[in-house]
Design a protein around this motif. Structure first.
Motif, PDB file in Angstrom:
ATOM      1  N   ALA A  58      -3.253   1.601  -5.826  1.00  0.00           N
ATOM      2  CA  ALA A  58      -3.338   2.210  -4.498  1.00  0.00           C
ATOM      3  C   ALA A  58      -4.755   2.138  -3.945  1.00  0.00           C
ATOM      4  O   ALA A  58      -4.966   1.783  -2.776  1.00  0.00           O
ATOM      5  CB  ALA A  58      -2.861   3.664  -4.561  1.00  0.00           C
ATOM      6  N   ARG A  72       0.841  -1.210   0.000  1.00  0.00           N
ATOM      7  CA  ARG A  72       0.000   0.000   0.000  1.00  0.00           C
ATOM      8  C   ARG A  72       0.867   1.247   0.000  1.00  0.00           C
ATOM      9  O   ARG A  72       0.614   2.204  -0.759  1.00  0.00           O
ATOM     10  CB  ARG A  72      -0.910  -0.027   1.242  1.00  0.00           C
ATOM     11  CG  ARG A  72      -2.026   1.015   1.289  1.00  0.00           C
ATOM     12  CD  ARG A  72      -1.580   2.416   1.636  1.00  0.00           C
ATOM     13  NE  ARG A  72      -0.807   2.491   2.860  1.00  0.00           N
ATOM     14  CZ  ARG A  72      -0.158   3.587   3.249  1.00  0.00           C
ATOM     15  NH1 ARG A  72      -0.162   4.692   2.485  1.00  0.00           N
ATOM     16  NH2 ARG A  72       0.557   3.595   4.355  1.00  0.00           N
ATOM     17  N   GLU A  73       1.914   1.247   0.814  1.00  0.00           N
ATOM     18  CA  GLU A  73       2.799   2.402   0.884  1.00  0.00           C
ATOM     19  C   GLU A  73       3.518   2.615  -0.446  1.00  0.00           C
ATOM     20  O   GLU A  73       3.613   3.752  -0.934  1.00  0.00           O
ATOM     21  CB  GLU A  73       3.808   2.220   2.012  1.00  0.00           C
ATOM     22  CG  GLU A  73       4.716   3.428   2.213  1.00  0.00           C
ATOM     23  CD  GLU A  73       5.601   3.285   3.438  1.00  0.00           C
ATOM     24  OE1 GLU A  73       6.804   3.576   3.321  1.00  0.00           O
ATOM     25  OE2 GLU A  73       5.077   2.882   4.492  1.00  0.00           O
ATOM     26  N   GLU A 114       2.525   1.854  -3.431  1.00  0.00           N
ATOM     27  CA  GLU A 114       1.613   2.344  -4.472  1.00  0.00           C
ATOM     28  C   GLU A 114       1.186   3.783  -4.219  1.00  0.00           C
ATOM     29  O   GLU A 114       1.116   4.597  -5.152  1.00  0.00           O
ATOM     30  CB  GLU A 114       0.389   1.433  -4.571  1.00  0.00           C
ATOM     31  CG  GLU A 114       0.703  -0.010  -4.922  1.00  0.00           C
ATOM     32  CD  GLU A 114       1.396  -0.172  -6.267  1.00  0.00           C
ATOM     33  OE1 GLU A 114       1.223   0.699  -7.144  1.00  0.00           O
ATOM     34  OE2 GLU A 114       2.116  -1.180  -6.444  1.00  0.00           O
ATOM     35  N   ASP A 115       0.893   4.133  -2.971  1.00  0.00           N
ATOM     36  CA  ASP A 115       0.532   5.518  -2.666  1.00  0.00           C
ATOM     37  C   ASP A 115       1.690   6.461  -2.977  1.00  0.00           C
ATOM     38  O   ASP A 115       1.510   7.526  -3.576  1.00  0.00           O
ATOM     39  CB  ASP A 115       0.137   5.654  -1.192  1.00  0.00           C
ATOM     40  CG  ASP A 115      -1.344   5.380  -0.936  1.00  0.00           C
ATOM     41  OD1 ASP A 115      -2.103   5.240  -1.912  1.00  0.00           O
ATOM     42  OD2 ASP A 115      -1.740   5.311   0.246  1.00  0.00           O
ATOM     43  N   GLU A 172      -0.903   3.143 -11.135  1.00  0.00           N
ATOM     44  CA  GLU A 172      -0.498   3.239  -9.737  1.00  0.00           C
ATOM     45  C   GLU A 172      -1.688   3.671  -8.877  1.00  0.00           C
ATOM     46  O   GLU A 172      -1.860   3.190  -7.744  1.00  0.00           O
ATOM     47  CB  GLU A 172       0.647   4.252  -9.579  1.00  0.00           C
ATOM     48  CG  GLU A 172       1.930   3.903 -10.317  1.00  0.00           C
ATOM     49  CD  GLU A 172       2.669   2.716  -9.728  1.00  0.00           C
ATOM     50  OE1 GLU A 172       2.544   2.458  -8.512  1.00  0.00           O
ATOM     51  OE2 GLU A 172       3.385   2.030 -10.477  1.00  0.00           O
ATOM     52  N   ASP A 214       1.109  11.263   3.987  1.00  0.00           N
ATOM     53  CA  ASP A 214       0.477   9.950   3.921  1.00  0.00           C
ATOM     54  C   ASP A 214      -0.894   9.990   4.598  1.00  0.00           C
ATOM     55  O   ASP A 214      -1.042  10.552   5.686  1.00  0.00           O
ATOM     56  CB  ASP A 214       1.371   8.917   4.604  1.00  0.00           C
ATOM     57  CG  ASP A 214       1.071   7.502   4.170  1.00  0.00           C
ATOM     58  OD1 ASP A 214       0.432   7.314   3.117  1.00  0.00           O
ATOM     59  OD2 ASP A 214       1.497   6.569   4.881  1.00  0.00           O
ATOM     60  N   ARG A 252      -5.731   0.054  -0.642  1.00  0.00           N
ATOM     61  CA  ARG A 252      -6.261   0.793   0.501  1.00  0.00           C
ATOM     62  C   ARG A 252      -7.551   0.134   1.002  1.00  0.00           C
ATOM     63  O   ARG A 252      -7.764  -0.004   2.212  1.00  0.00           O
ATOM     64  CB  ARG A 252      -6.493   2.256   0.133  1.00  0.00           C
ATOM     65  CG  ARG A 252      -5.215   3.056  -0.114  1.00  0.00           C
ATOM     66  CD  ARG A 252      -5.508   4.503  -0.490  1.00  0.00           C
ATOM     67  NE  ARG A 252      -6.084   5.227   0.631  1.00  0.00           N
ATOM     68  CZ  ARG A 252      -5.366   5.769   1.612  1.00  0.00           C
ATOM     69  NH1 ARG A 252      -4.050   5.684   1.601  1.00  0.00           N
ATOM     70  NH2 ARG A 252      -5.968   6.404   2.595  1.00  0.00           N
TER      71      ARG A 252
END
Length: 306
Positions: free
Chosen positions: A207, A171-172, A174-175, A203, A228, A211
């Motif tokens: 994300a 997740r991190e 992709e964000d 992307e 974030d 999420r």
């Protein structure tokens, strides 16, 4: 595995429109490069005049990264993502037959193939692996001989990768990846811009999906930086339609309190290369770092410093 051939779209009017939008949001090329955290490279020598040693003239020039440097920065990020997904879904490194591992740095901290809570999660991560591998192939094709090889990568920079933390790391990635591409678009044109905008969209897809999975599976949240946004279900329609808050949100967008003139409410945040590398190097708030974290020897290419 599905074909890795990449369809290159004709940028035409779409690229022209996207370019004008990106240009309008940028201050100008020089200020944008300053915002990226780049520093000018001094080039010149002290010239002594006659016997007067106190008279010194120093010539300097600013070297700004070009489009190939920006694409290589993106390629480094794609190497990291693709390598991560390859190990957690396949249990092995990226396929040598793809050509993307030639000249690679050492890969450490790699896990064995992971088993996830549901087949749907496993399927989703396998599809993301397919996308990320093809992003690497496409960028290397676009860059041709200018493409940098994969740098050394420490996949265990955030701790040994397990089924329990893999979704949090994914997740991190992709964000952060989405905001990195959003921050780079103003520096790209033509086919480079076309590729980057299409990868940015993917992307974003990744994300959003990760999420939601993180919310549904109570995945542990580790904040990357102040931009974030924690994956969070506010619990009611009334709370949700107020947008993201300090508690988090479904999507990593600006809320009423975090919005600004450059990032209006409902817009995605952008990160500079320095901000991205501070996360990946594990050096929050430190400027001038050139390696660490997921990249123990730093990135390959001109853009490698926080």
């Amino acid at each position: 595995m599905a074909s890795k051939e990449i369809e290159v779209l004709d940028p035409a009017a779409t690229v022209e429109k996207l370019s004008s939008i990106a240009t309008a949001r940028a201050l100008n090329r020089r200020n944008f490069m300053a915002a990226l955290g780049m520093t000018g490279a001094a080039a010149g020598a002290a010239l002594l005049s006659g016997c007067n040693a106190s008279t010194v003239t120093v010539s300097t020039t600013t070297v700004a990264p070009g489009e190939s440097d920006v694409l290589n920065f993106a390629l480094n990020l794609e190497y990291l993502e693709a390598t991560f997904y390859s190990f957690i879904t396949q249990g092995v490194d990226l396929p040598a037959s793809s050509g993307v591992t030639a000249g690679s740095g050492a890969i450490t901290g790699a896990p064995a193939k992971l088993t996830f809570a549901t087949q749907q999660i496993a399927d989703q991560l396998n599809e993301i692996y397919f996308d990320e591998l093809n992003h690497v192939i496409a960028l290397r094709t676009l860059l041709a001989s200018a493409a940098v090889p994969r740098p050394a990568i420490n996949l265990a920079a955030a701790g040994a990768i397990t089924a329990a933390n893999a979704l949090s790391i994914a997740r991190e990635f992709e964000d952060v990846g989405a905001t990195a591409y959003a921050g780079a678009l103003a520096l790209l044109t033509s086919s480079s811009l076309s590729y980057a905008t299409q990868i940015l969209a993917v992307e974003g897809f990744h994300a959003g999906a990760l999420r939601l999975v993180s919310i549904q599976n109570n995945v542990t949240y580790s904040q990357a930086d102040s931009l974030d946004v924690k994956p969070f279900d506010p619990g009611s329609a009334a709370a949700a339609d107020a947008g993201p808050t300090s508690s988090g949100a479904f999507f990593a967008t600006a809320g009423a309190a975090s919005a600004s003139s450059s990032t209006p409410a409902g817009f995605a945040f952008t990160r500079t290369t320095s901000q991205v590398l501070q996360i990946l190097y594990g050096t929050a708030g430190v400027i001038g770092t050139t390696k660490g974290g997921f990249f123990p020897n730093g990135l390959n290419g001109l853009i490698a410093s926080t």
